[in-house]
Design an enzyme around this catalytic site. Structure first.
Site, PDB file in Angstrom:
ATOM      1  N   ARG A  51     -24.660  51.403  10.422  1.00  0.00           N
ATOM      2  CA  ARG A  51     -24.464  51.361   8.964  1.00  0.00           C
ATOM      3  C   ARG A  51     -24.829  52.685   8.302  1.00  0.00           C
ATOM      4  O   ARG A  51     -24.616  52.875   7.102  1.00  0.00           O
ATOM      5  CB  ARG A  51     -25.325  50.250   8.336  1.00  0.00           C
ATOM      6  N   TYR A  84     -22.591  55.016   6.056  1.00  0.00           N
ATOM      7  CA  TYR A  84     -22.425  54.557   4.675  1.00  0.00           C
ATOM      8  C   TYR A  84     -23.724  54.740   3.895  1.00  0.00           C
ATOM      9  O   TYR A  84     -23.741  55.385   2.840  1.00  0.00           O
ATOM     10  CB  TYR A  84     -22.003  53.094   4.689  1.00  0.00           C
ATOM     11  N   GLY A  91     -24.843  58.419   3.780  1.00  0.00           N
ATOM     12  CA  GLY A  91     -23.848  59.159   2.991  1.00  0.00           C
ATOM     13  C   GLY A  91     -24.093  58.938   1.503  1.00  0.00           C
ATOM     14  O   GLY A  91     -24.098  59.878   0.701  1.00  0.00           O
ATOM     15  N   LYS A  92     -24.317  57.678   1.135  1.00  0.00           N
ATOM     16  CA  LYS A  92     -24.545  57.343  -0.273  1.00  0.00           C
ATOM     17  C   LYS A  92     -25.887  57.897  -0.756  1.00  0.00           C
ATOM     18  O   LYS A  92     -26.028  58.287  -1.907  1.00  0.00           O
ATOM     19  CB  LYS A  92     -24.509  55.832  -0.467  1.00  0.00           C
ATOM     20  N   ASN A 131     -23.565  43.567  -4.042  1.00  0.00           N
ATOM     21  CA  ASN A 131     -22.354  42.855  -3.577  1.00  0.00           C
ATOM     22  C   ASN A 131     -21.522  42.298  -4.731  1.00  0.00           C
ATOM     23  O   ASN A 131     -22.013  41.499  -5.525  1.00  0.00           O
ATOM     24  CB  ASN A 131     -22.741  41.686  -2.668  1.00  0.00           C
ATOM     25  N   ASN A 159     -13.845  36.755   3.596  1.00  0.00           N
ATOM     26  CA  ASN A 159     -13.734  36.013   4.862  1.00  0.00           C
ATOM     27  C   ASN A 159     -13.804  34.506   4.647  1.00  0.00           C
ATOM     28  O   ASN A 159     -12.949  33.752   5.121  1.00  0.00           O
ATOM     29  CB  ASN A 159     -14.874  36.407   5.810  1.00  0.00           C
ATOM     30  N   PRO A 207     -29.054  43.605   6.677  1.00  0.00           N
ATOM     31  CA  PRO A 207     -30.231  43.293   5.853  1.00  0.00           C
ATOM     32  C   PRO A 207     -30.475  41.790   5.717  1.00  0.00           C
ATOM     33  O   PRO A 207     -29.534  41.018   5.546  1.00  0.00           O
ATOM     34  CB  PRO A 207     -29.895  43.929   4.503  1.00  0.00           C
ATOM     35  N   GLN A 255     -32.348  40.256   3.336  1.00  0.00           N
ATOM     36  CA  GLN A 255     -32.401  39.749   1.956  1.00  0.00           C
ATOM     37  C   GLN A 255     -31.971  40.852   0.994  1.00  0.00           C
ATOM     38  O   GLN A 255     -32.133  42.034   1.265  1.00  0.00           O
ATOM     39  CB  GLN A 255     -33.821  39.300   1.612  1.00  0.00           C
TER      40      GLN A 255
HETATM   41  P1  NAD Z   1     -12.491  49.709  -1.640  1.00  0.00           P
HETATM   42  O1  NAD Z   1     -12.479  50.055  -0.199  1.00  0.00           O
HETATM   43  O2  NAD Z   1     -11.627  48.593  -2.096  1.00  0.00           O
HETATM   44  O3  NAD Z   1     -12.119  50.980  -2.521  1.00  0.00           O
HETATM   45  C1  NAD Z   1     -12.420  52.301  -2.146  1.00  0.00           C
HETATM   46  C2  NAD Z   1     -11.207  53.152  -2.496  1.00  0.00           C
HETATM   47  O4  NAD Z   1     -11.491  54.521  -2.148  1.00  0.00           O
HETATM   48  C3  NAD Z   1      -9.957  52.759  -1.694  1.00  0.00           C
HETATM   49  O5  NAD Z   1      -8.860  52.640  -2.561  1.00  0.00           O
HETATM   50  C4  NAD Z   1      -9.780  53.891  -0.702  1.00  0.00           C
HETATM   51  O6  NAD Z   1      -8.440  54.073  -0.312  1.00  0.00           O
HETATM   52  C5  NAD Z   1     -10.361  55.059  -1.466  1.00  0.00           C
HETATM   53  N1  NAD Z   1     -10.847  56.148  -0.601  1.00  0.00           N
HETATM   54  C6  NAD Z   1     -11.668  56.045   0.473  1.00  0.00           C
HETATM   55  N2  NAD Z   1     -11.914  57.257   0.974  1.00  0.00           N
HETATM   56  C7  NAD Z   1     -11.260  58.160   0.179  1.00  0.00           C
HETATM   57  C8  NAD Z   1     -11.134  59.571   0.183  1.00  0.00           C
HETATM   58  N3  NAD Z   1     -11.743  60.319   1.100  1.00  0.00           N
HETATM   59  N4  NAD Z   1     -10.374  60.148  -0.765  1.00  0.00           N
HETATM   60  C9  NAD Z   1      -9.730  59.407  -1.709  1.00  0.00           C
HETATM   61  N5  NAD Z   1      -9.812  58.053  -1.760  1.00  0.00           N
HETATM   62  C10 NAD Z   1     -10.580  57.447  -0.826  1.00  0.00           C
HETATM   63  O7  NAD Z   1     -14.008  49.455  -2.032  1.00  0.00           O
HETATM   64  P2  NAD Z   1     -14.644  48.905  -3.387  1.00  0.00           P
HETATM   65  O8  NAD Z   1     -15.289  47.631  -3.086  1.00  0.00           O
HETATM   66  O9  NAD Z   1     -13.658  48.976  -4.479  1.00  0.00           O
HETATM   67  O10 NAD Z   1     -15.779  49.978  -3.630  1.00  0.00           O
HETATM   68  C11 NAD Z   1     -15.628  51.041  -4.558  1.00  0.00           C
HETATM   69  C12 NAD Z   1     -16.906  51.864  -4.604  1.00  0.00           C
HETATM   70  O11 NAD Z   1     -18.001  51.048  -5.005  1.00  0.00           O
HETATM   71  C13 NAD Z   1     -17.277  52.474  -3.255  1.00  0.00           C
HETATM   72  O12 NAD Z   1     -17.787  53.772  -3.480  1.00  0.00           O
HETATM   73  C14 NAD Z   1     -18.373  51.573  -2.756  1.00  0.00           C
HETATM   74  O13 NAD Z   1     -19.264  52.253  -1.914  1.00  0.00           O
HETATM   75  C15 NAD Z   1     -19.033  51.128  -4.044  1.00  0.00           C
HETATM   76  N6  NAD Z   1     -19.699  49.826  -3.873  1.00  0.00           N
HETATM   77  C16 NAD Z   1     -18.964  48.674  -3.789  1.00  0.00           C
HETATM   78  C17 NAD Z   1     -19.621  47.464  -3.597  1.00  0.00           C
HETATM   79  C18 NAD Z   1     -18.871  46.150  -3.522  1.00  0.00           C
HETATM   80  O14 NAD Z   1     -19.488  45.103  -3.362  1.00  0.00           O
HETATM   81  N7  NAD Z   1     -17.566  46.133  -3.663  1.00  0.00           N
HETATM   82  C19 NAD Z   1     -21.008  47.432  -3.460  1.00  0.00           C
HETATM   83  C20 NAD Z   1     -21.708  48.628  -3.521  1.00  0.00           C
HETATM   84  C21 NAD Z   1     -21.052  49.819  -3.752  1.00  0.00           C
HETATM   85  N1  UDP Z   2     -21.344  37.689   6.884  1.00  0.00           N
HETATM   86  C1  UDP Z   2     -21.186  36.463   7.513  1.00  0.00           C
HETATM   87  N2  UDP Z   2     -19.933  36.097   7.880  1.00  0.00           N
HETATM   88  C2  UDP Z   2     -18.831  36.847   7.643  1.00  0.00           C
HETATM   89  C3  UDP Z   2     -18.994  38.084   6.992  1.00  0.00           C
HETATM   90  C4  UDP Z   2     -20.273  38.480   6.630  1.00  0.00           C
HETATM   91  O1  UDP Z   2     -22.152  35.745   7.741  1.00  0.00           O
HETATM   92  O2  UDP Z   2     -17.724  36.412   8.005  1.00  0.00           O
HETATM   93  C5  UDP Z   2     -22.691  38.076   6.456  1.00  0.00           C
HETATM   94  C6  UDP Z   2     -23.116  39.466   6.880  1.00  0.00           C
HETATM   95  O3  UDP Z   2     -23.701  39.424   8.160  1.00  0.00           O
HETATM   96  C7  UDP Z   2     -24.122  39.807   5.795  1.00  0.00           C
HETATM   97  C8  UDP Z   2     -23.570  39.097   4.564  1.00  0.00           C
HETATM   98  O4  UDP Z   2     -22.683  38.103   5.039  1.00  0.00           O
HETATM   99  O5  UDP Z   2     -25.373  39.289   6.107  1.00  0.00           O
HETATM  100  C9  UDP Z   2     -22.827  40.005   3.608  1.00  0.00           C
HETATM  101  O6  UDP Z   2     -21.871  40.719   4.338  1.00  0.00           O
HETATM  102  P1  UDP Z   2     -20.824  41.684   3.655  1.00  0.00           P
HETATM  103  O7  UDP Z   2     -20.100  42.391   4.756  1.00  0.00           O
HETATM  104  O8  UDP Z   2     -20.023  40.937   2.671  1.00  0.00           O
HETATM  105  O9  UDP Z   2     -21.703  42.702   2.811  1.00  0.00           O
HETATM  106  P2  UDP Z   2     -23.021  43.580   3.152  1.00  0.00           P
HETATM  107  O10 UDP Z   2     -23.514  43.254   4.512  1.00  0.00           O
HETATM  108  O11 UDP Z   2     -22.534  44.971   3.051  1.00  0.00           O
HETATM  109  O12 UDP Z   2     -23.970  43.171   2.111  1.00  0.00           O
END
Ligand code: NAD
Ligand code: UDP
Length: 327
Positions: free
Chosen positions: A158, A161, A164-165, A190, A206, A290, A292
């Site tokens: 992980r 990600y 990187g962030k 999430n 899922n 994680p 929790q």
């Molecule tokens: P997503 O994968 O649907 O969207 C990400 C977008 O970025 C995609 O359209 C992808 O094509 C584009 N992308 C990826 N790499 C790129 C690059 N190098 N150049 C140009 N475009 C690029 O994901 P999301 O859920 O919409 O997440 C958006 C942002 O929010 C991300 O930065 C993610 O880390 C952050 N985030 C999302 C969640 C969540 O629960 N969805 C939680 C925490 C953080």
């Molecule tokens: N998870 C699960 N079944 C699935 C997909 C995910 O039990 O089919 C669990 C995963 O192990 C994690 C939680 O759900 O504990 C959230 O996973 P997700 O990938 O949505 O987000 P993140 O782990 O990045 O919070």
């Protein structure tokens, strides 16, 4: 002014009152909702995306607007546009997506952020970073406040990600200190809703897809690990409020829904709401998953006047309706 004599003048005037906003990752799940919201508020939106995990379907309805422009580009390469604000969302976000090409994931967060920060510096404009609750890793402090430094494995699957962030947050703060750049950092928890990718492997997508297709729901580990799920409209509202917050507020600020539940509880809820006959089965827990996660959102309440407004049943109902249409 009562009369506009030259066509060009009218054009310039409306342009002046219309903000031009760059959204990287705008063709993704969150990005497409953000573009929509910004357009609805009367802004001009430039969406940059390389379609790595996003797709055209997410933004095709926006393409009708003359105020929406799409640029297909990887943000790891420099970008030359003139805008008033930047939301930096580009980055794959689900574990299977960001682990598919982990080097590219780190590059997107690090090189991509440097490019977008450089752009913001040249234009002297505000830039918002979509950071994540993953900066807390597998947290030993619960719920997570912004002052917690996290518990992150720097060399695990992980890490591309999470680290990187984390590095992106460092870069944002160094541009702020070194170049006086106005930054905003949102730590997103999430989030779920329409336009999640049906095969992104995230738990909400899922479970809904599995329930609708009559397959067993795959809980990982014993399913006792917890997450707190925020509906997409609430999340987007938090991001916009953060961008518009007072100049001296940089964050980081948690944006998420504090309603915490176990993965098994979520599975049961989805089965009940879809009326599915599916059962829950237990698969191995992914490494470094994680145990929790719940945001403390006191800071968002205080500084942004923000808190989620959508309850889980309403949000899940809308998401289920969306998946019924697309799968
Ligand atoms: P997503 O994968 O649907 O969207 C990400 C977008 O970025 C995609 O359209 C992808 O094509 C584009 N992308 C990826 N790499 C790129 C690059 N190098 N150049 C140009 N475009 C690029 O994901 P999301 O859920 O919409 O997440 C958006 C942002 O929010 C991300 O930065 C993610 O880390 C952050 N985030 C999302 C969640 C969540 O629960 N969805 C939680 C925490 C953080
Ligand atoms: N998870 C699960 N079944 C699935 C997909 C995910 O039990 O089919 C669990 C995963 O192990 C994690 C939680 O759900 O504990 C959230 O996973 P997700 O990938 O949505 O987000 P993140 O782990 O990045 O919070």
């Amino acid at each position: 002014m009562d009369t506009i004599i030259f066509e060009g003048v009218e054009h310039l005037m409306s342009r002046k009152s219309r903000k031009s906003v760059l959204v990287t990752g705008g063709a993704g799940f969150l990005g497409s909702h953000l573009c929509e919201r910004l357009l609805n508020e009367g802004n001009e939106v430039i969406c940059v995306d390389n379609f790595y995990t996003g797709n055209k379907e997410n933004i095709v309805h926006l393409m009708e607007s003359p105020y929406f422009e799409f640029i297909r580009q990887d943000i790891c390469f420099p970008l030359y546009v003139e805008v008033d604000e930047i939301y930096n969302l580009a980055c794959p976000a689900s574990p299977i997506h960001y682990q598919f090409d982990p080097v590219q994931t780190t590059k997107t967060s690090v090189h991509g952020s440097i490019n977008m920060l450089g752009l913001a510096k040249r234009l002297k404009i505000k830039i918002l970073q979509a950071s994540t609750s993953e900066v807390y890793g597998s947290p030993v402090v619960h719920p997570q406040t912004e002052s917690y430094w996290g518990n992150v494995n720097p060399i695990g699957p992980r890490s591309c990600y999470d680290e990187g962030k984390r590095c992106a947050e460092t870069l944002f703060f160094d541009y702020n200190r070194q170049h006086n750049l106005q930054i905003k950092i949102a730590r997103i928890f999430n989030t779920y809703g329409p336009r999640m990718h049906p095969q992104d492997g995230r738990v909400v997508s899922n479970f809904i897809v599995q329930s609708l297709q009559g397959q067993d729901l795959t809980a990982y580990g014993d399913g006792a690990q917890t997450r707190s799920f925020c509906y997409v409209d609430d999340l987007i509202d938090g991001l916009v409020k953060l961008m518009n917050s007072s100049d001296d507020f940089t964050g980081p600020v948690n944006i998420g829904n504090p309603l915490e539940m176990s993965i098994v509880e979520l599975a049961e809820k989805v089965i009940q709401m879809t009326g599915s006959k599916s059962k829950i089965i237990y698969n191995p827990l992914p490494k470094d998953d994680p145990q929790q996660r719940r945001p403390d959102i006191s800071l968002a309440k205080e500084k942004l006047g923000w808190q989620p407004a959508t309850d889980l049943d309403t949000g899940l109902r809308k998401t289920i309706e969306y998946f019924k249409k697309i799968i």
